[in-house]
Design a protein around this motif. Structure first.
Motif, short mmCIF file in Angstrom:
data_model
loop_
_atom_site.label_atom_id
_atom_site.label_comp_id
_atom_site.label_asym_id
_atom_site.label_seq_id
_atom_site.Cartn_x
_atom_site.Cartn_y
_atom_site.Cartn_z
N ARG A 256 0.69 -1.27 0.04
CA ARG A 256 0.01 0.08 -0.23
C ARG A 256 0.93 1.22 0.00
O ARG A 256 0.51 2.22 -0.80
CB ARG A 256 -0.93 0.10 1.06
N ASP A 259 2.52 1.79 -3.33
CA ASP A 259 1.38 2.12 -4.64
C ASP A 259 0.74 3.62 -4.13
O ASP A 259 0.88 4.19 -5.34
CB ASP A 259 -0.05 1.06 -4.06
N ASP A 263 1.67 6.48 -6.94
CA ASP A 263 0.22 7.40 -7.32
C ASP A 263 0.82 8.88 -7.25
O ASP A 263 0.37 9.66 -8.00
CB ASP A 263 -0.60 7.30 -6.32
N THR A 306 10.17 -4.07 -2.83
CA THR A 306 9.19 -4.90 -3.19
C THR A 306 9.51 -6.43 -3.39
O THR A 306 8.75 -7.34 -2.95
CB THR A 306 8.12 -4.67 -4.42
N ILE A 337 -2.63 -5.42 -5.31
CA ILE A 337 -2.06 -4.06 -5.07
C ILE A 337 -0.55 -4.16 -5.77
O ILE A 337 0.02 -3.39 -6.13
CB ILE A 337 -1.83 -3.62 -3.58
N ALA A 340 -0.38 -3.58 -9.35
CA ALA A 340 -0.56 -2.19 -9.63
C ALA A 340 0.57 -1.49 -9.49
O ALA A 340 1.12 -0.68 -10.23
CB ALA A 340 -1.70 -1.66 -8.67
N VAL A 341 1.50 -1.85 -8.50
CA VAL A 341 2.81 -1.22 -8.37
C VAL A 341 3.76 -1.76 -9.47
O VAL A 341 4.47 -0.90 -10.00
CB VAL A 341 3.45 -1.90 -6.82
N LYS A 344 2.94 0.55 -12.50
CA LYS A 344 3.54 1.84 -12.40
C LYS A 344 4.82 1.85 -12.41
O LYS A 344 5.42 2.92 -13.08
CB LYS A 344 2.87 2.58 -11.18
#
Length: 386
Positions: A256, A259, A263, A306, A337, A340-341, A344
């Motif tokens: 999180r 992420d 963002d 990560t 999530i 999503a990371v 990006k």
């Protein structure tokens, strides 16, 4: 006289009213992202020197090391016991903190229970949630976090300015007045209401949904996972399931964090790219190259951390704990999530590659212009000499 194991409930009687819990505990977790990373060796030294209390590297109690183990064993710190006022009754709680090297601290408050029926167990569970759960002020947890953070400050690499957090509550039953199988416990105990925190009757659909992630290995153990609550029936007193749930929550916190970091970074990246491309000075290529270097550094750092989070727990042979762990990760949306990371990061990598090529192209253009100018100067000087 009938034996307790053969008792029948009277019409209209709640089966859980005959369910007596001899021993168990409530475990409240609050997890915080406090730094880019934590030097666990340095943290152990600081905790021993400054707090004068015990610390040790964690491992799963019953799983074989080759079957399921930490990549980097976290550091478990013992804190002084705390008194929690639960609905006007002061209760003593055992407090601990587990430090993960990727920058997360998991605070835990354990409250032992004994000689309760199911209704009392559920009420104590809900009362603890009302006292130090997600929907109330976090002063209790912040005070504990400040103790840990103040003592371990030198071991924190790039301490976080804004603290991201997650919470979880686990109800654990260890022994019952009459031994029950997992199937019998499902029938006798209102586990869906416990996980939902509801006193009103739930619909059949809601009950089925809340019981979807239930796991058993032996006939007499049971784990049921919910979004922010879990129920564990473990007659052997193993703590591995609770540890697995904590690790999944720690991974959720860290993913999180990245992420949200990405963002916030993407819009700034687009603005900086446009500014660099609009520059027409001779320093434009340098600005583009510097921006590319910053993006490369960001990608390298986030990728390194990560990967640490992804590999926090190595699962190979313990099928049962692996199922619980995978179920918790899916329930907490950690793979989603993490994906999503990764998306990006891929955008930033592509932008870095484009900027690097652009900077190289601009440098080549400047070099060509310089060569042409030198040739022109040579020709002019030659003409002037003649």
């Amino acid at each position: 006289m009938r034996s307790p194991s053969r008792r029948h409930t009277l019409p209209g009687m709640d089966p859980s009213s005959l369910l007596h819990i001899r021993s168990g505990e409530l475990l409240a977790l609050r997890l915080f992202d406090i730094a880019y990373s934590i030097d666990l060796t340095r943290a152990a030294e600081l905790w021993s020197a400054r707090a004068g209390r015990e610390s040790r590297r964690s491992r799963l109690a019953t799983a074989a090391p080759k079957a399921l183990a930490f990549d980097v064993p976290p550091l478990l710190l013992d804190l002084p016991p705390a008194t929690i006022d639960i609905d006007g009754t002061p209760v003593s709680a055992q407090i601990s903190a587990r430090l993960h090297d990727f920058g997360v601290v998991a605070l835990a408050a354990r409250i032992p229970l004994a000689d309760l029926d199911w209704a009392q167990f559920a009420e104590r569970y809900n009362a603890l949630d009302r006292t130090i759960g997600a929907k109330v002020a976090t002063a209790f947890w912040i005070d504990l976090l400040d103790q840990v953070r103040h003592t371990l400050q030198p071991a924190l690499d790039r301490p976080a300015a804004n603290t991201l957090e997650e919470d979880y509550l686990i109800g654990i039953v260890q022994t019952l007045a009459e031994p029950l199988s997992a199937e019998q416990l499902r029938e006798r105990a209102d586990i869906p209401a416990l996980l939902a925190g509801e006193s009103r009757p739930l619909s059949d659909a809601a009950r089925r949904e809340l019981m979807q992630r239930s796991y058993s290995y032996y006939a007499d153990d049971l784990v049921v996972l919910g979004w922010d609550r879990a129920f564990v029936y473990e007659p052997r007193g193993d703590s591995d399931v609770a540890d697995i749930i904590e690790i999944a929550n720690a991974q959720l916190v860290e993913f999180r964090y990245y992420d949200e970091l990405l963002d916030a970074e993407l819009p700034r990246m687009y603005d900086r790219v446009e500014d660099a491309r609009r520059t027409v000075s001779l320093l434009a290529s340098r600005r583009v190259a510097q921006l590319a270097h910053k993006l490369y550094t960001l990608v390298a750092e986030v990728t390194e951390l990560t990967e640490k989070v992804d590999n926090a727990l190595q699962v190979t042979e313990d099928v049962y704990l692996a199922r619980v762990y995978s179920g918790a990760l899916e329930l907490f949306r950690v793979p989603r999530i993490a994906a999503a990371v990764d998306r990006k990061l891929a955008i930033i990598r592509d932008t870095y590659a484009a900027l690097y090529d652009e900077a190289s192209s601009r440098r080549a253009e400047i070099l060509e212009i310089a060569i042409v100018l030198l040739i022109v100067v040579e020709i002019v000087l030659a003409l002037l000499r003649h």
